[in-house]
Motif scaffolding. Structure first.
Motif, PDB file in Angstrom:
ATOM      1  N   GLY A  69       9.597  -0.657   0.016  1.00  6.10           N
ATOM      2  CA  GLY A  69      10.254  -1.871   1.171  1.00  6.10           C
ATOM      3  C   GLY A  69       9.196  -2.455   1.135  1.00  6.10           C
ATOM      4  O   GLY A  69       9.853  -3.461  -0.101  1.00  6.10           O
ATOM      5  N   LEU A  70       9.112  -3.531   2.227  1.00  8.90           N
ATOM      6  CA  LEU A  70       8.263  -4.877   2.012  1.00  8.90           C
ATOM      7  C   LEU A  70       6.812  -5.539   1.336  1.00  8.90           C
ATOM      8  O   LEU A  70       5.688  -3.639   1.554  1.00  8.90           O
ATOM      9  CB  LEU A  70       8.819  -5.304   3.151  1.00  8.90           C
ATOM     10  CG  LEU A  70      10.033  -5.681   4.107  1.00  8.90           C
ATOM     11  CD1 LEU A  70       9.778  -6.506   4.810  1.00  8.90           C
ATOM     12  CD2 LEU A  70      10.417  -6.477   2.633  1.00  8.90           C
ATOM     13  N   LEU A  71       6.412  -6.103   0.512  1.00 11.02           N
ATOM     14  CA  LEU A  71       5.565  -5.880   0.726  1.00 11.02           C
ATOM     15  C   LEU A  71       4.654  -7.567   0.615  1.00 11.02           C
ATOM     16  O   LEU A  71       5.684  -8.920   0.279  1.00 11.02           O
ATOM     17  CB  LEU A  71       5.156  -5.870  -1.357  1.00 11.02           C
ATOM     18  CG  LEU A  71       4.315  -6.558  -1.943  1.00 11.02           C
ATOM     19  CD1 LEU A  71       2.689  -5.363  -1.628  1.00 11.02           C
ATOM     20  CD2 LEU A  71       3.692  -6.926  -3.012  1.00 11.02           C
ATOM     21  N   VAL A  72       3.592  -7.482   1.585  1.00 13.55           N
ATOM     22  CA  VAL A  72       3.246  -8.986   2.336  1.00 13.55           C
ATOM     23  C   VAL A  72       1.947  -9.344   1.805  1.00 13.55           C
ATOM     24  O   VAL A  72       1.148  -8.478   1.720  1.00 13.55           O
ATOM     25  CB  VAL A  72       3.422  -8.847   3.406  1.00 13.55           C
ATOM     26  CG1 VAL A  72       2.922 -10.012   4.276  1.00 13.55           C
ATOM     27  CG2 VAL A  72       4.522  -8.062   4.485  1.00 13.55           C
ATOM     28  N   VAL A  73       2.252 -10.397   1.187  1.00 14.00           N
ATOM     29  CA  VAL A  73       0.594 -10.476   0.906  1.00 14.00           C
ATOM     30  C   VAL A  73       0.406 -11.773   1.171  1.00 14.00           C
ATOM     31  O   VAL A  73       1.350 -12.880   1.362  1.00 14.00           O
ATOM     32  CB  VAL A  73       0.761 -11.021  -1.277  1.00 14.00           C
ATOM     33  CG1 VAL A  73       0.649  -9.200  -2.070  1.00 14.00           C
ATOM     34  CG2 VAL A  73       1.151 -11.807  -1.670  1.00 14.00           C
ATOM     35  N   GLU A  74      -1.033 -12.733   0.983  1.00 20.06           N
ATOM     36  CA  GLU A  74      -0.949 -14.264   1.099  1.00 20.06           C
ATOM     37  C   GLU A  74      -1.846 -14.958   0.511  1.00 20.06           C
ATOM     38  O   GLU A  74      -2.583 -14.708  -0.476  1.00 20.06           O
ATOM     39  CB  GLU A  74      -2.407 -13.964   2.490  1.00 20.06           C
ATOM     40  CG  GLU A  74      -1.365 -13.271   4.267  1.00 20.06           C
ATOM     41  CD  GLU A  74      -2.236 -13.211   5.248  1.00 20.06           C
ATOM     42  OE1 GLU A  74      -3.363 -13.571   5.324  1.00 20.06           O
ATOM     43  OE2 GLU A  74      -1.563 -12.483   5.760  1.00 20.06           O
ATOM     44  N   SER A  75      -1.901 -15.658   0.393  1.00 19.32           N
ATOM     45  CA  SER A  75      -3.059 -17.086  -0.708  1.00 19.32           C
ATOM     46  C   SER A  75      -3.827 -17.150  -0.046  1.00 19.32           C
ATOM     47  O   SER A  75      -4.731 -17.337   1.761  1.00 19.32           O
ATOM     48  CB  SER A  75      -2.246 -18.445  -0.444  1.00 19.32           C
ATOM     49  OG  SER A  75      -2.300 -19.098   1.046  1.00 19.32           O
ATOM     50  N   PRO A  76      -4.991 -17.970  -0.249  1.00 19.71           N
ATOM     51  CA  PRO A  76      -6.006 -17.936  -0.020  1.00 19.71           C
ATOM     52  C   PRO A  76      -5.910 -18.719   1.659  1.00 19.71           C
ATOM     53  O   PRO A  76      -5.174 -20.004   1.553  1.00 19.71           O
ATOM     54  CB  PRO A  76      -6.873 -18.519  -0.913  1.00 19.71           C
ATOM     55  CG  PRO A  76      -6.411 -18.004  -2.234  1.00 19.71           C
ATOM     56  CD  PRO A  76      -4.858 -17.492  -1.419  1.00 19.71           C
ATOM     57  N   ASP A  77      -6.706 -18.867   3.293  1.00 22.95           N
ATOM     58  CA  ASP A  77      -7.092 -20.155   3.728  1.00 22.95           C
ATOM     59  C   ASP A  77      -7.783 -21.145   3.402  1.00 22.95           C
ATOM     60  O   ASP A  77      -8.467 -20.932   3.147  1.00 22.95           O
ATOM     61  CB  ASP A  77      -7.001 -19.052   4.947  1.00 22.95           C
ATOM     62  CG  ASP A  77      -8.334 -18.282   5.280  1.00 22.95           C
ATOM     63  OD1 ASP A  77      -9.275 -18.931   4.457  1.00 22.95           O
ATOM     64  OD2 ASP A  77      -8.575 -17.698   5.942  1.00 22.95           O
ATOM     65  N   ALA A  78      -7.470 -22.176   4.115  1.00 23.82           N
ATOM     66  CA  ALA A  78      -7.495 -23.801   3.675  1.00 23.82           C
ATOM     67  C   ALA A  78      -7.344 -24.435   4.994  1.00 23.82           C
ATOM     68  O   ALA A  78      -6.595 -23.899   5.205  1.00 23.82           O
ATOM     69  CB  ALA A  78      -7.397 -24.443   2.259  1.00 23.82           C
ATOM     70  N   ILE A  79      -7.807 -25.700   4.723  1.00 19.98           N
ATOM     71  CA  ILE A  79      -7.967 -26.524   5.815  1.00 19.98           C
ATOM     72  C   ILE A  79      -6.407 -27.048   5.606  1.00 19.98           C
ATOM     73  O   ILE A  79      -5.725 -26.923   4.544  1.00 19.98           O
ATOM     74  CB  ILE A  79      -8.413 -27.831   5.400  1.00 19.98           C
ATOM     75  CG1 ILE A  79      -8.891 -28.314   4.141  1.00 19.98           C
ATOM     76  CG2 ILE A  79     -10.231 -27.336   6.494  1.00 19.98           C
ATOM     77  CD1 ILE A  79      -9.725 -29.969   4.541  1.00 19.98           C
ATOM     78  N   ALA A  80      -5.501 -27.310   6.615  1.00 19.20           N
ATOM     79  CA  ALA A  80      -3.948 -28.090   6.853  1.00 19.20           C
ATOM     80  C   ALA A  80      -4.123 -28.895   5.308  1.00 19.20           C
ATOM     81  O   ALA A  80      -2.819 -28.549   4.569  1.00 19.20           O
ATOM     82  CB  ALA A  80      -3.638 -28.542   8.211  1.00 19.20           C
ATOM     83  N   PRO A  81      -4.565 -29.666   5.146  1.00 21.53           N
ATOM     84  CA  PRO A  81      -3.614 -31.241   4.370  1.00 21.53           C
ATOM     85  C   PRO A  81      -3.911 -29.954   2.772  1.00 21.53           C
ATOM     86  O   PRO A  81      -3.188 -30.131   2.189  1.00 21.53           O
ATOM     87  CB  PRO A  81      -4.963 -31.858   3.974  1.00 21.53           C
ATOM     88  CG  PRO A  81      -5.826 -31.944   5.270  1.00 21.53           C
ATOM     89  CD  PRO A  81      -5.046 -30.506   6.358  1.00 21.53           C
ATOM     90  N   THR A  82      -4.618 -29.266   2.088  1.00 23.42           N
ATOM     91  CA  THR A  82      -5.197 -28.498   1.422  1.00 23.42           C
ATOM     92  C   THR A  82      -3.626 -27.566   1.005  1.00 23.42           C
ATOM     93  O   THR A  82      -3.032 -27.617  -0.093  1.00 23.42           O
ATOM     94  CB  THR A  82      -6.808 -27.601   1.143  1.00 23.42           C
ATOM     95  OG1 THR A  82      -6.961 -28.688   1.391  1.00 23.42           O
ATOM     96  CG2 THR A  82      -6.501 -26.989   0.107  1.00 23.42           C
ATOM     97  N   VAL A  83      -3.252 -26.878   2.478  1.00 23.26           N
ATOM     98  CA  VAL A  83      -3.068 -25.667   1.841  1.00 23.26           C
ATOM     99  C   VAL A  83      -1.234 -26.389   2.710  1.00 23.26           C
ATOM    100  O   VAL A  83      -0.083 -25.961   1.437  1.00 23.26           O
ATOM    101  CB  VAL A  83      -2.584 -24.582   3.635  1.00 23.26           C
ATOM    102  CG1 VAL A  83      -1.570 -23.221   3.292  1.00 23.26           C
ATOM    103  CG2 VAL A  83      -3.661 -23.842   2.925  1.00 23.26           C
ATOM    104  N   ASN A  84      -0.791 -27.772   2.879  1.00 25.93           N
ATOM    105  CA  ASN A  84       0.177 -28.685   3.315  1.00 25.93           C
ATOM    106  C   ASN A  84       1.217 -29.364   1.405  1.00 25.93           C
ATOM    107  O   ASN A  84       2.204 -28.897   1.363  1.00 25.93           O
ATOM    108  CB  ASN A  84       0.087 -29.197   4.050  1.00 25.93           C
ATOM    109  CG  ASN A  84       0.456 -28.633   5.738  1.00 25.93           C
ATOM    110  OD1 ASN A  84       0.382 -27.882   5.490  1.00 25.93           O
ATOM    111  ND2 ASN A  84      -0.238 -30.466   6.486  1.00 25.93           N
TER     112      ASN A  84
END
Length: 96
Positions: A69-84
């Protein structure tokens, strides 16, 4: 940035040129009702990514095929400039 000329696919993540920074992938979290996808990579590859925003923070979602199947994971969330910045590194092959 990284669009392939004459190709009707989306962006493709470059192969790592050296040892990439490793992203701390976490299980997918139940988020706000609305998650906005700000950018994405082509889903023609077995693993593709989405730059997402929800509730004032951004994160990267990774979807890959595995285990039947599909495995979905996520990075830690943060403010926009950091994740950008992390998103740009991912596209260049400097992060995985």
């Amino acid at each position: 940035m990284l669009w392939e000329p004459g190709d009707y696919h989306g962006r493709h993540v470059r192969a790592p040129a050296s040892v990439p920074m490793l992203i701390d992938w976490l299980p997918e979290l139940p988020r706000m009702v609305r998650v906005r996808v700000r950018d994405y990579t082509c889903d023609c590859q077995p693993t593709f990514y989405e730059l997402c925003q929800a509730g004032g923070v951004r994160f990267i979602r990774r979807t890959s095929e595995g285990g039947g199947g599909l495995l979905v994971v996520e990075s830690p969330d943060a403010i926009a400039p950091t994740v950008n910045e992390l998103w740009a590194m991912l596209l260049k092959g400097a992060a995985r």
